[in-house]
Design a protein around this motif. Sequence first.
Motif: not given
Length: 298
Positions: A171-180, A192-196, A217-220, A240-243
Amino acid sequence: MAELAWGRWYAAVEPTAYRIDYVINPFMDPADQPDPTRARDQWDAMVATLRALGARVDVLPQRADSPDMVYAMNLGLALSRPDGAADRVVLSHMRYTERRAERRSAGPWFADRGFALRRVGADGVGPCFEAGDAFAWGDALVVGYGPRTDELGLKALATELGVRVRGVRITHPAMYHLDLAFCPLDDRRAIVCPAAFDDASAQELLALVPEPLVIDETEALTFCANSVVVGRTVVMPACPPRVRAQLEAWGFDVVLLDLGEFHKGGGSVRCLTNPLDVAIGRDLPAAAGGEVVVPPLQ
Ligand code: ARG
């Protein structure tokens, strides 16, 4: 946990005609063109890095009429046999007409390498399917649908390939492919970015991953999920450092690449490569007749 068995053989497209000529995702802006020399250097460094890690990278020439063809992940979903021989490829049926000519080069290229050509639609007829939406994971092919791939394409894929397809709605417009928003790391772990996704799909995807590395979302939007894994090495455009802390705690090595010129078109290292060594019967169990599992309507 075991390393991914796939991820050691890729297709990539030489960026000789990469431009931002139109807008089909929120990253693209024709006023912000990539620098051709810098893009070429970044792509060369990416290919050299993958080869140095022991991966094979086969290169296709870019069509002059297809500026987005550099994002090779979307050429098609290639499958090999467990012995490593080429098997089948489901060519993408792109959502936008601007990318539909790519199939004319991708088809012959895959056929020359021994992949039998399959499709779920073409030239605007039949469901759309873009291969950046599909990953072998666990007992199924996990397929993102919504922005690019049609829900109807899931059934066609399951039937065509004889595998279980688990659909997750993006549903996220900027994560328009699963690989994002999703990146398998080994047989138990994935980014996994649940916000997508819609809520049901986010829960569904998290339930499929025994040890998820959950990003926000910011990390993705740094493209950190658009990474490629070769054995225990994660080749990433940003981390990102946490990742990084979690990946290293799990024993992965992180290799960073600068792919900023390609972020202008909306893709990074995963989008620029297409794994050719995913095998049915090893990475993806066969399911006679195919089966589709989608989250309930809300
Ligand atoms: N400009 C391309 C498009 O919108 C970017 C593709 C990114 N590729 C990917 N596998 N996510 O189609």
